[in-house]
Every structure is written in structure tokens, then in C-alpha cells.
Design a protein around this motif. Structure first.
Motif, PDB file in Angstrom:
ATOM      1  N   GLY A 274      67.345  67.292  64.032  1.00  0.00           N
ATOM      2  CA  GLY A 274      67.469  68.697  63.666  1.00  0.00           C
ATOM      3  C   GLY A 274      67.475  69.565  64.909  1.00  0.00           C
ATOM      4  O   GLY A 274      68.264  70.502  65.024  1.00  0.00           O
TER       5      GLY A 274
ATOM      6  N   ASN B  71      73.528  65.074  62.607  1.00  0.00           N
ATOM      7  CA  ASN B  71      73.386  64.703  61.212  1.00  0.00           C
ATOM      8  C   ASN B  71      73.126  63.209  61.110  1.00  0.00           C
ATOM      9  O   ASN B  71      73.344  62.476  62.062  1.00  0.00           O
TER      10      ASN B  71
ATOM     11  N   THR C 213      69.913  70.302  59.060  1.00  0.00           N
ATOM     12  CA  THR C 213      70.450  68.951  59.251  1.00  0.00           C
ATOM     13  C   THR C 213      71.121  68.457  57.971  1.00  0.00           C
ATOM     14  O   THR C 213      70.636  68.731  56.877  1.00  0.00           O
TER      15      THR C 213
END
Lengths: 312, 650
Positions: B22, B27, B47
């Protein structure tokens, strides 16, 4: 306060899971051991043998064990049961005996000589303080590869932590009936007194034993198990998700508040029920399973050799 | 996109990785999730997390901002307390999907289990299949969309928000009603469905709160003539006494139970019925007594969290912003810092100004999740899971409309102007087994950094303490019957629960029964008024105490027991600006601090007079019961001749 698990191979055909039935159930129980770290137990349904009964007793660990075993052996012989096979393992003594006659009378009599855990042509009930993996080794659960079994891990809330208070519970006096349960039966004493008036006996103050005796008593009165499951939804008060097993079936019932979880997975070969999906996934690692959560106030029954969906 | 194989690592590790991702705007894709619990708990970044399979309990719980996609199923409590972001579930969801959510979107393409959206406040929970019973149970706000059938008792006890049902409404819950959806409503629902590519042909029924049970019926007449100090029973002279008559007259007028503040006003065996054996004459004569006794107390390191560091074994008991004014809470925060002890948020969210003032702040997690959110969880020094309270074990809090102002309602995330009756039961803690899972979720949300405690009202404490020990709790806050409250039914305050000293003894005995003496620290509260009570509690086996009512009295409370009414004359238990203007925060904070220092002096003096250099050297051997009742409750020795001698001493 616990987790429950059950597995039944419908065609009697064993799994292609790469696990024995004992290992499969233990895996499921281990996945939910966070819900019950105190004790664990299995109700294993072994191959029945013509004219023979399986019995299991609690015995002392260590010093007092041989004395306990001697007393039980004497008791068996005095009650006309010839020992065919026997083993003393952990805190239990198991025996296969030749016996004819009334099982309820025989088991009430045997309870006077030892702490009887289970009686059945098929049922062998093993439970102890500890966690599934550790106990699996002690009791050789992995060798069991029968058609069905139910198991339990327990977090003791109201009674102590002893092998005696672990689940599953055998329906005292009735061959081959065992239950595991997550929740609490709040009308325990009302129901217990009602059953006691009809001559039933109880060995513990655990509500799970009540469920087992309730169902077995109903069946002894000629009620079908599915009808007994259904009537338990009305007769039992409290929160419960429970499993029952007999020598050829597994059933469940879930109360109207659905406060205790239960998830089921079913395919052509097997039915598996557990408190959490994470337990079912242990049987099929890496697969996204088509599971369902049985609805509140429902029950279900699956029997060996029957392919049909069992929700009632 | 980075792929993480959950078959090769633990959820705890994965959550650490996700928090790191994050921070760097990465991701993640998670393979082999195998329905494991707590995946993605406590993420506060946008995220994107894709879960290739099924997730277990509390997937995406206590999050603000992330976007989850789960290919298959989720178990109980998906998106617990979600503040913003989205969670899309390809399969089914277990019970209490979107519990306590306060924003964002949760979309379940299959069915949802029972009590979907329980106590939610904001955001949208959408189920493309069927819902099980009590969908929208006790929702305060937000939107629930069910494309299939509603399940039974939909909207049970809803207090705000809206529920749209595309299929059959099987039955309506208490205080829920069907209304015609407006075209704006429908446009907004269709826009939502389009956003998530959900096709729907058909028409919606809308369910809202009917508003028949939001307020109590007839208001209680305002009475102030018989205060706390007149006990309601206890002797023959109390038969048909003025207080009993007053009670009958009020109930004849309102036709229901009465609500009041404070704890029981009956005589119960308490610390005054226990005394120190030793002659403590001259205790505290040493002007440096405080520096001669070690009072410093650490609490909560049992499971690896950073413990609370208290300068003495005393805490400020949980009291909410809402029941108390902002000014009173600030004074408590300041005083706790000045005295080096901890303050507690109570129900209803953490007040930022107070967080800034207090050095150590405990965040309380209650069943209604009012004001509860991941950011307060992260900035707390300890989490306290409230199970029940000594003054009203088994019941939820009450906040009358007069005190539920717009500002308080906003902090709590609920509509203003109702008589708020907080739920008594946690949506996700229905037993000892679920409690373990809630504790784990909170550990994940805080990165296993802070202690997690549990507050238990003394009831079935002998069993409850064992459950707490097994469930991985760091310490227990045990609240006896003499504990105060901002508002409770007067019968409950008077007659429900067990006395504080009995509760402590039961707890200690419960631990001893399973050979775990001393393995779970107990913070005792419930009428602990000063350092003498505190020293006796510690000698009996408590690790620390917490004080609530005495803190308020130190700040000027006149113990009129009308805390629930909302017109507290000193400005402590009110939200009325006219009254709170009278409350001088700095002056009151100093008073509370000074009283805490008096407690410190008492603790040190008592220990020192016994010849001890550490407060923990006090033990039950130093105590004697003055009455047969206190002896029966605590098993302390009762000797009439000794009692005669020490009676009148502390």
C-alpha cells in the motif's frame, strides 16, 4: 464453544483425496482448532463384524491402568461378553467382544465397572485432552479409512477440561449413535428430566450428550432419524449446530438463530460439513469450492449408498 | 501486480506485505487462499487485492480504501467496519456481511448469510442473490440492496438507512415498513448496479424505519429531590420510604422502567467491610512515601504487544464521549497524562482532542460499533472488547435523545434525536469461539502491536474468566455491581450483577480451578473510590483498579444520579452548551489529577506502613473481614474480636 466436522463417502468408495478418512477428518479439525484448543475427539465408524460389539472405556493413565483394565475385563466376562480383540491406548481401553442380547442393559451394566465411552457394532469413539494432530498420532486415527466419521475440537466454557467432557458424545445406551455440537442447549434440564422419566440415563451434564440421547431415544421409539432431527429443531432451545452419526449416515440440524456457523460441501462421492469453510478447503487445497451454508432452522441427512441431496 | 502464494506463508505475513505494498502503491494477487481468515485486515491504502479462491472470516475487515475482489466465497463478517473502498465477492458470503460498515461498497454476487449489514451506518451492501433472515438488522444508516428474496424479518429494529428488495419480501422486521421508492432512489440503485455490471430486470420494494420505537413513550418527570446518598433499601426504615414512593409514582406516570445514572444505591458488602490487619497508625507520615514504594505497573505484554505503562496500578474507567461532555473527557485525558495513567474512550468513538491530550488511550469496542473505526484502532495504545458492564451486565448502553446531539451522532455515525439503545450483543461475538476470531482480527488490524483486553461485568465470572484466558486476551477489566453508568434501567442498576469483591474472588477462584493462578491480570472496577479500596483490591489479587465515579466527583459531580437526563449542572454529563460552558477544563483536570495523586499517596502509605517497598507485596494475608458477609464472599478470616479491634480503622 467449539468446532464440528463430519465426512461421509456416499458410495462407501474411499476418497481420491490422497488421505485416509481419519486423516481427512483430522485435517478438517486442525483447520478449526482455534475454535477449540482444549480437547479433541473422533467418532469413527469402522467395519461392523457379525455378532460383535466394539466398546471403548476411559482408563487411568499410567499406574492405575492395568487395574482398570483388569476390572473391565472381568466385568465383560461377567456380563457374558467374550473378548475377541483389545487395546489400551492413551487414556482408553478398546475391546471387540462377542455379545448377544439387549445392548442398553449391557451398557448400563458395563458402566458400573468402568467409564464407558461408546458401544456399537461400528462406532469407535476416541477423545482426549489435546489437539487433533497430537492426538491423531497417539490414537492411530490416520489408519482409519472407513466410510464416515464425525469430529470435534472443544473450548470448555462451563465444564472442566477432561477426556470425559470432550466431544463427541455417544448416546448412552444406544449402539452406534454419536453427536458433536457447537452451541448451547438452554432447556437442558427440562429435556433431560423428560428423558429420565422415560428411563434414559445420563453420564455427564453436557448438553451434547442430551442431543445424542434425545435422537437415539426417538429412534428407539420407531421414529426415523430424519423425523427426530426435524423435531429436535422444535424441542431443543438455544443455539446449536450439531452433527449426528449412525452406523450408516450423517445428519445435521441448525437452530433458528443460526448463531453457530456451519458450511457444507457436497459432490457425487462425498458430503463434508464443518464449522468453517477453511476446514473444507483442507480436503481440496487450492480449489475454490462450491459450498453452502445450511439455512437456519433446517436439518439434513445423508446415508451410505444414497446419492440424493440430504437437506430435509 | 505481485502474486503471493498463501500456501507458502501465513496470513499475518501476507497482511504485513499488503501494508507495505500500500505504501508503494502496488497491487497484489493472492493464490491458494483456501478460505483462510483475516485476509487484508487493517489496510488503509487504496491497494487492489485479488483473491483467487475463497476467503475466510473478516476478509477486508477494518479497512479504509482498498479494493478487494474475491473469486469465490467469503465466510462471516466480510468488510467488517469498512470505511471506504470496495469488496466484490464472486460467490456467497457467510453471516453478517458488511457488519458495522461505515462507507464503501460491498457486492456479493451469490447469497448472503443471516444478519447482513448488522449495525451498518453508511455505504452500500449489495447482494445479487438471496439474503437470509434479519438482513439490515439494527442498521443506523447506509443502503442494503437485495436482488433476490429478502429472508425473514428484513430490517429488524432498523433505525435509519434504506433496504431495497428486488425479489420477495418474506417478512418485515420490528419497526420496519414498506414505502414506494422514488425515482431518485431507483436511479441511484441502478447506477450502482451498472457500476458493478449487475443485470436486473424487475422492480424494487423499499424498506425504511417506521420510527415507532425510536423514542421512549411518555418522558420521565424530572426529579432531583432524592439523590444517591439516600439509599433505596437496606433497613426496616426503608419500607415505603420516600424513594420507594417516588419510584411508584413515576412508574404510575410512565408505565415502564426508569432510567438513571450511577450504580447501585443499595448497601452491598464492599471494601468498607474489609480491613488491613496491621495497625497503620502513622502511615504516610513520611513526606517521601510515594518515592519509597514501587507502584509502576505494566499491563498487557502477555501476547507480545507493547504493554501499558502505568505510573501506579490505577486506570480511568471507560466513560463515553456522549454520556460525558467533550470538556469532561478532555479533563480526564489531561489528568490521565499528568498522573501517568491511562484513559479510555468508552462507547461511541475516540475524541481526537482527548487522544491528543492522553498519553495512553484505550479504545473500547462495543456491540453497536458506534464511532468504531480502523484509524482509532491504530492510534490506540490498547483495545478493550466490551462484553458487559457491572452496573448492567448483559445490557447495552442508553443515550437519551437530549444527549444525542448532531455532533455526538456524527461521531457515532448514526441519526441524531433518538433514544439510543445500544445493542447488548456483539454481532460477531456470540460465544467463546467467535471471540477468539475477533481478537485475532484486532491483532491483525493493529499489527499485533497493542494489548487486547476484555471488559466483563461481574456475572458468571468464574466461567467467563476461563474463556478470556483461553481466547488470548492480555488482561481483564472486571466490573462489579457497584460500578456506575451514564444510563441504565434503575432495577438493573440496583439488582443485577454481583458485588465487586465477590466478582474478584470468583475470577481468582476460576483461574485457580484450571491451575492458572496469576496468569491473567485483572483490573478491578466497580465502586473503587480511593487508594484504600485500591490497596485492598490489590491485596485480594487484582493487578490494578479503574476509577470512574470518583473521577467525576473529583471534577465536581454532585452525584444527583440524573446523568441520563442531559442537563448536568456542572457540565460533565451533558451536551447542552449552556451547561458545558460552565465547565472549566483546566481547573477540573487539575482536580482530577490531584485526586489521583491522593490515591497514589494512599497506595504508597499503606504499602509502606506494612514495610513493603512494592505495592505487589500486599497480599490477602494482610486483610481481615469485618462482617460475616464479606468473609463469605472473599473467604478472608472473620474473627469477631479482631473485627472489633480493627473496625474504625482503614
Amino acid at each position: 464453544m467449539c468446532s464440528i466436522a463430519g465426512i461421509l463417502f456416499k458410495n462407501g468408495k474411499r476418497s481420491n483425496l490422497g488421505l485416509t478418512t481419519g486423516e481427512a477428518l483430522t485435517e478438517m479439525m486442525d483447520a478449526c482448532r482455534h475454535r477449540g484448543p482444549d480437547s479433541a475427539g473422533w467418532a469413527l465408524y469402522k467395519e461392523p463384524r457379525e455378532g460383535k460389539l466394539r466398546l471403548r472405556f476411559f482408563v487411568s493413565r499410567g499406574a492405575g491402568q492395568s487395574e482398570d483394565v483388569a476390572r473391565i475385563r472381568e466385568g465383560l466376562m461377567a456380563n457374558g461378553a467374550a473378548i475377541v480383540e483389545e487395546e489400551a491406548v492413551g487414556c482408553t481401553y478398546g475391546a471387540v467382544v462377542e455379545h448377544e442380547g439387549d445392548i442398553q442393559k449391557f451398557s448400563y451394566a458395563m458402566e458400573r465397572v468402568g467409564k464407558l465411552v461408546s458401544v456399537g457394532s461400528s462406532l469407535d469413539l476416541i477423545k482426549d485432552v489435546g489437539q487433533p494432530y497430537g492426538l491423531q498420532k497417539v490414537y492411530g486415527i490416520a489408519q482409519f479409512n472407513g466410510s464416515h466419521a464425525i469430529g470435534h475440537t472443544r473450548l470448555a466454557t462451563e465444564t472442566g477440561v477432561h477426556p470425559e467432557t470432550a466431544h463427541p458424545f455417544w448416546a448412552t445406551g444406544f449402539a452406534d449413535v454419536a453427536t458433536v455440537h457447537n452451541g448451547q442447549i438452554t432447556n437442558y434440564w427440562i429435556m433431560r428430566r423428560r428423558l429420565e422419566r422415560r428411563g434414559m440415563e445420563f453420564r455427564t451434564e453436557n448438553d451434547t450428550e442430551l442431543i445424542a440421547v434425545y435422537l437415539a431415544y426417538k429412534m428407539s421409539q420407531g421414529v426415523l432419524l430424519e423425523d427426530a432431527l426435524r423435531s429436535s429443531l422444535d424441542d431443543l432451545d438455544g443455539t446449536f449446530s450439531y452433527l449426528v452419526a449412525t452406523k450408516d449416515s450423517i445428519g445435521y440440524a441448525k437452530d433458528k438463530l443460526a448463531a453457530k456457523p456451519m458450511v457444507k460441501y457436497e459432490d457425487e462421492d462425498l458430503i463434508a460439513l464443518a464449522s468453517e469453510e477453511v476446514a473444507l478447503n483442507r480436503l481440496f487445497p487450492g480449489r475454490a469450492l462450491d459450498t453452502t451454508e445450511p439455512a437456519p432452522l433446517t436439518c439434513g441427512l445423508w446415508s451410505l449408498g444414497k446419492k440424493t441431496e440430504g437437506a430435509l | 501486480m505481485v502474486t503471493i502464494d498463501l500456501a507458502q506463508t501465513t496470513v499475518r505475513k501476507v497482511n504485513e506485505i499488503l501494508r507495505g505494498f500500500g505504501a508503494t502503491h502496488q497491487n497484489a494477487e493472492i493464490v491458494n487462499p483456501d478460505a483462510k481468515h483475516y485476509i487484508g485486515v487493517g489496510l488503509v491504502t487504496p491497494t487492489k487485492v485479488i483473491i483467487r479462491g475463497s476467503a475466510g472470516y473478516y476478509c477486508g475487515g477494518l479497512c479504509d480504501g482498498p479494493h478487494f475482489k474475491v473469486d469465490k466465497n467469503v465466510s462471516w463478517g466480510v468488510g467488517d467496519n469498512l470505511l471506504a473502498g470496495s469488496i466484490e465477492v464472486g460467490g456467497n458470503a457467510g453471516a453478517i456481511a458488511g457488519v458495522g460498515m461505515r462507507g464503501g461498497d460491498i457486492v456479493v454476487r451469490g447469497n448472503v448469510g443471516s444478519r447482513a449489514g448488522q449495525v451498518m451506518k453508511k455505504g452500500t451492501l449489495c447482494c445479487a442473490g438471496n439474503a437470509n433472515f434479519m438482513a439490515g438488522y439494527m442498521i443506523y444508516g447506509g443502503r442494503v440492496i437485495i436482488l433476490g428474496n429478502s429472508g425473514e424479518r428484513v430490517g429488524e429494529d432498523m433505525m435509519g438507512g434504506e433496504i431495497y428488495v428486488g425479489g420477495k419480501v418474506e417478512s418485515l422486521g420490528n419497526d420496519a415498513m414498506l414505502v414506494e421508492p422514488s425515482s431518485t432512489d431507483l436511479d441511484s440503485v441502478m447506477e450502482f448496479l451498472d457500476r458493478y455490471d449487475i443485470a436486473f430486470q424487475g422492480s424494487f420494494k423499499k424498506i425504511v424505519c417506521a420510527g415507532k420505537t425510536l423514542r421512549y413513550g411518555t418522558a420521565e418527570p424530572r426529579l432531583r429531590k432524592i439523590p444517591f446518598t439516600t439509599f433505596s433499601s437496606g433497613g426496616a426504615e426503608d419500607y415505603w420510604n420516600a424513594k420507594v414512593q417516588e419510584d411508584i409514582r413515576v412508574k404510575a406516570h410512565i408505565g415502564r422502567y426508569r432510567i438513571r445514572g450511577y450504580g447501585t444505591s443499595r448497601h452491598l458488602p464492599h471494601f468498607q467491610d474489609i480491613a488491613f490487619k496491621a495497625d497503620l497508625t502513622g502511615a504516610g507520615m513520611d513526606p517521601d512515601v510515594v518515592s519509597r514504594v514501587n507502584l509502576r505497573t505494566f499491563l498487557g505484554e502477555k501476547h507480545g504487544g507493547r504493554s501499558l505503562d502505568l505510573s501506579m496500578p490505577v486506570m480511568i474507567a471507560p466513560m463515553s464521549y456522549g454520556a460525558l461532555s467533550k470538556q469532561m473527557k478532555l479533563a480526564l485525558g489531561i489528568a490521565s497524562r499528568m498522573s501517568g495513567i491511562s484513559e479510555n474512550s468508552g462507547e461511541g468513538g475516540m475524541l481526537s482532542e482527548e487522544r491528543a491530550e492522553a498519553r495512553q488511550m484505550i479504545a473500547q469496542c462495543l456491540a453497536g460499533r458506534l464511532g468504531w473505526n480502523v484509524h482509532d484502532v491504530k492510534r490506540a495504545d490498547c483495545i478493550e472488547i466490551y462484553i458487559s458492564q457491572g452496573a448492567k451486565p448483559g445490557l447495552g448502553g442508553q443515550l437519551m435523545a437530549e444527549k444525542l446531539t448532531r455532533e455526538i451522532a456524527a461521531v457515532r455515525g448514526i441519526p441524531a434525536g433518538m433514544d439510543l439503545r445500544s445493542p447488548s450483543r456483539h454481532p460477531d461475538i456470540l460465544g467463546g469461539d467467535d471471540l477468539i476470531m475477533k481478537v485475532e482480527e484486532l491483532r491483525e488490524a493493529t499489527g499485533w502491536r497493542v494489548p487486547i483486553s476484555i471488559k466483563l461485568g461481574a456475572g458468571r465470572i468464574r466461567d467467563d474468566i476461563k474463556i478470556a484466558l483461553k481466547d488470548g486476551i492480555d488482561f481483564v477489566e472486571l466490573d462489579g455491581m457497584q460500578g456506575g453508568t451514564g444510563a441504565a434501567g434503575s432495577e438493573v442498576a440496583e439488582f443485577v450483577g454481583i458485588p465487586t469483591i465477590a466478582g474478584l474472588q470468583e475470577a481468582i477462584d476460576g483461574l485457580a480451578e484450571i491451575d492458572c493462578q496469576g496468569q491473567l491480570p485483572i483490573v478491578l472496577m466497580g465502586g473503587v473510590k480511593d487508594g484504600v479500596d485500591a490497596a485492598k483490591a490489590i491485596a485480594l489479587g487484582a493487578t490494578a483498579v479503574a476509577c470512574g465515579s470518583s473521577m467525576l466527583i473529583a471534577a465536581g459531580c454532585i452525584a444527583c444520579m440524573q446523568c441520563s437526563v442531559g442537563s448536568c449542572v456542572i457540565g460533565a454529563a451533558t451536551q447542552d452548551p449552556e451547561h458545558t460552558a460552565r465547565f472549566d477544563v483546566e481547573k477540573r483536570a487539575l482536580q482530577v489529577h490531584q485526586y489521583l495523586e491522593a490515591i497514589r499517596w494512599q497506595l504508597a502509605s499503606i504499602a509502606h506502613a506494612h514495610g513493603y517497598s512494592d505495592i505487589r507485596q500486599l497480599s490477602r494475608n494482610d486483610l481481615v473481614a469485618l462482617t460475616p458477609e464479606a468473609a463469605a464472599l472473599t473467604r478472608l478470616p472473620y474473627d469477631e474480636s479482631l473485627a472489633g479491634k480493627v473496625r474504625g480503622r482503614i
